[in-house]
Design an enzyme around this catalytic site. Sequence first.
Site, PDB file in Angstrom:
ATOM      1  N   HIS A  93     -69.423 -14.320 -45.009  1.00  0.00           N
ATOM      2  CA  HIS A  93     -70.414 -13.539 -45.749  1.00  0.00           C
ATOM      3  C   HIS A  93     -71.956 -12.455 -45.160  1.00  0.00           C
ATOM      4  O   HIS A  93     -72.332 -13.249 -43.997  1.00  0.00           O
ATOM      5  CB  HIS A  93     -71.381 -14.844 -46.825  1.00  0.00           C
ATOM      6  CG  HIS A  93     -72.386 -15.580 -45.411  1.00  0.00           C
ATOM      7  ND1 HIS A  93     -73.431 -15.984 -45.056  1.00  0.00           N
ATOM      8  CD2 HIS A  93     -72.011 -17.002 -45.219  1.00  0.00           C
ATOM      9  CE1 HIS A  93     -73.933 -16.671 -44.687  1.00  0.00           C
ATOM     10  NE2 HIS A  93     -72.585 -17.463 -44.054  1.00  0.00           N
ATOM     11  N   ASP A 122     -74.753 -17.323 -38.468  1.00  0.00           N
ATOM     12  CA  ASP A 122     -74.120 -17.752 -39.337  1.00  0.00           C
ATOM     13  C   ASP A 122     -74.574 -16.366 -40.196  1.00  0.00           C
ATOM     14  O   ASP A 122     -75.503 -16.433 -40.298  1.00  0.00           O
ATOM     15  CB  ASP A 122     -75.015 -19.147 -39.236  1.00  0.00           C
ATOM     16  CG  ASP A 122     -74.858 -19.176 -40.808  1.00  0.00           C
ATOM     17  OD1 ASP A 122     -73.791 -19.409 -41.770  1.00  0.00           O
ATOM     18  OD2 ASP A 122     -75.320 -20.287 -41.529  1.00  0.00           O
ATOM     19  N   GLU A 167     -74.291 -15.536 -50.022  1.00  0.00           N
ATOM     20  CA  GLU A 167     -73.481 -17.300 -49.767  1.00  0.00           C
ATOM     21  C   GLU A 167     -75.055 -18.012 -49.474  1.00  0.00           C
ATOM     22  O   GLU A 167     -75.104 -19.824 -49.930  1.00  0.00           O
ATOM     23  CB  GLU A 167     -72.495 -17.253 -49.019  1.00  0.00           C
ATOM     24  CG  GLU A 167     -72.394 -17.781 -48.401  1.00  0.00           C
ATOM     25  CD  GLU A 167     -72.868 -19.552 -47.600  1.00  0.00           C
ATOM     26  OE1 GLU A 167     -71.945 -20.708 -47.382  1.00  0.00           O
ATOM     27  OE2 GLU A 167     -73.572 -19.318 -47.118  1.00  0.00           O
ATOM     28  N   GLU A 168     -75.956 -17.590 -49.211  1.00  0.00           N
ATOM     29  CA  GLU A 168     -76.934 -19.207 -48.842  1.00  0.00           C
ATOM     30  C   GLU A 168     -77.633 -18.956 -49.858  1.00  0.00           C
ATOM     31  O   GLU A 168     -78.325 -20.577 -50.246  1.00  0.00           O
ATOM     32  CB  GLU A 168     -77.946 -18.000 -47.442  1.00  0.00           C
ATOM     33  CG  GLU A 168     -76.960 -17.370 -46.239  1.00  0.00           C
ATOM     34  CD  GLU A 168     -76.608 -19.600 -45.800  1.00  0.00           C
ATOM     35  OE1 GLU A 168     -77.172 -19.989 -45.873  1.00  0.00           O
ATOM     36  OE2 GLU A 168     -75.648 -19.508 -44.333  1.00  0.00           O
ATOM     37  N   ASP A 217     -66.172 -19.356 -42.279  1.00  0.00           N
ATOM     38  CA  ASP A 217     -67.708 -19.037 -42.445  1.00  0.00           C
ATOM     39  C   ASP A 217     -67.503 -19.977 -40.599  1.00  0.00           C
ATOM     40  O   ASP A 217     -66.803 -20.244 -39.984  1.00  0.00           O
ATOM     41  CB  ASP A 217     -68.000 -20.415 -43.706  1.00  0.00           C
ATOM     42  CG  ASP A 217     -69.146 -19.855 -43.712  1.00  0.00           C
ATOM     43  OD1 ASP A 217     -70.984 -19.757 -42.583  1.00  0.00           O
ATOM     44  OD2 ASP A 217     -69.870 -19.845 -44.908  1.00  0.00           O
ATOM     45  N   HIS A 237     -78.482 -22.336 -38.081  1.00  0.00           N
ATOM     46  CA  HIS A 237     -79.884 -22.413 -39.538  1.00  0.00           C
ATOM     47  C   HIS A 237     -80.984 -22.554 -38.179  1.00  0.00           C
ATOM     48  O   HIS A 237     -81.925 -23.421 -38.917  1.00  0.00           O
ATOM     49  CB  HIS A 237     -79.947 -22.572 -40.615  1.00  0.00           C
ATOM     50  CG  HIS A 237     -79.201 -22.827 -41.619  1.00  0.00           C
ATOM     51  ND1 HIS A 237     -79.213 -22.365 -42.352  1.00  0.00           N
ATOM     52  CD2 HIS A 237     -78.164 -21.699 -41.542  1.00  0.00           C
ATOM     53  CE1 HIS A 237     -78.297 -22.742 -43.772  1.00  0.00           C
ATOM     54  NE2 HIS A 237     -77.470 -22.278 -42.933  1.00  0.00           N
TER      55      HIS A 237
END
Length: 349
Positions: free
Chosen positions: A62, A171, A203-204, A226, A310
Site C-alpha cells: 500500500h 510503512d 489500506e490504512e 507489508d 505509525h
Amino acid sequence: MHKLVEQLTSAYAVSGDERRLHDILRSALDGIADEIHDTPLGNLIAIRKGRSSEHSILFAAHLDEVGAWVTRINDKGFLGIHCRSIDDRVWPGLQVVVHGTEPLPGIIGLKPVHVMSHDEMNKPVGPDDLWIDVGLPREQVVTMVPIGSTVTFTAGISKLMNERFAGKTQDDRLCGVALVEALELLKDMTLPYDVVMAFTVQEEITGNGAWTSGYFAHPDVGIAVDVTHADTEGVPEHKTIPLGGGPGIAVGPVANDRVLELIRRRAKAVEIPTSEEPCMSYSGTDADALQLVGSGIATGVLSIPLRYMHSPVETADQVDVDRAARLIAEVAKGFDAAFIGELYGTDTH
C-alpha cells in the site's frame, strides 16, 4: 534502491492522496514492467507478462501513510485534527506539514509544565489537546487550510548504523520499494505466468485499494507485502520478529496452506532467513481484502520488520528490504504449472 526509499518516504500521501506518488513509481518501473495501469480509485498496477496469461500472481503493497485531517479551526487560528491509527502521545512536540492550498509547516505544542496544575500533569494526552500552530492569524488560516486538509509528519531519514535508518512512512513505502526491486530482479527472466505488482490505496482506512486491485487482476494468488513489528524494548518477544532477520511469513487463516508452502519452499531454496508469525484472525494487511474478491483468492502475507510503527521514527534495516525483494522474485518464479496443480488439487488446471 536507497534513492527510491528516500524518494517515496519523503513524499506526502495520506489515504486519498496516493496519486502524489505515481510519477515517482512510473519512473522507477520504466523498462521493468510490461504494462502500467492507473485505476479509478488510485491504485497503480504494474504487470510483468509471462508466457501465458491464463494464471497470475499478485503482490500488493500500500502507498498511503498514516496522518491526520484538519477538522476545525479555533478563534486563534490553531488547527484541531482527527488522526487514525496514531497514538495521541506521539504528536506533542512534533513538526508537521499541513497540506492546505499550499504546504504549511506547523508544530504541535502542549502547555508547558510550568503553568500546568498537578492534575493536568498526570492526565494523559487526548485528541482534544492536539492543536497545530502554523504561525498565522485565523483570517489567513481559514483561507489557506480548508477543513479536511491532510496533516503529515515532516519528512526526513535519519541514517543509523549497520544499514539501518529511521523516518516517517517506512510503512508501507519500503514494501513498494521491494516490489520494484523484485521486478528489477525478474526483468531478464521468462516467467510461466503473469506477475502483477499492485501499489494500493487506502489500506490504512478501508482496504478498498486491495479489494479493487483483486477485481482488476483476478489473480489466482494474492500476497500482501507489508511491515510487521520488529523486536522492540518492552514488547514481548513472541509479538515481534528480529530486525535484520529477514521477512516475516504469516501463519494462520489468512495464509492459504499451499501459498504458505510455496513461500517456505522458495525461501529455503535460496537460503533467505525468515520468521513465521502467528496470525489467528485478521492480518491487518491488504490480504484481508484480497481474500474476499470473487469467490475468494488464495492469499499470503510477507512482512518487513519495522520498529516504532505509525510514528515519525519508524526504523528499518536495508537488508530486510533486499531479502523481501529477493523472496518476492523467487515466489514469482515458483508460480508455475506444478504449483497451479497443487493449488487446485489437480495435475493440470
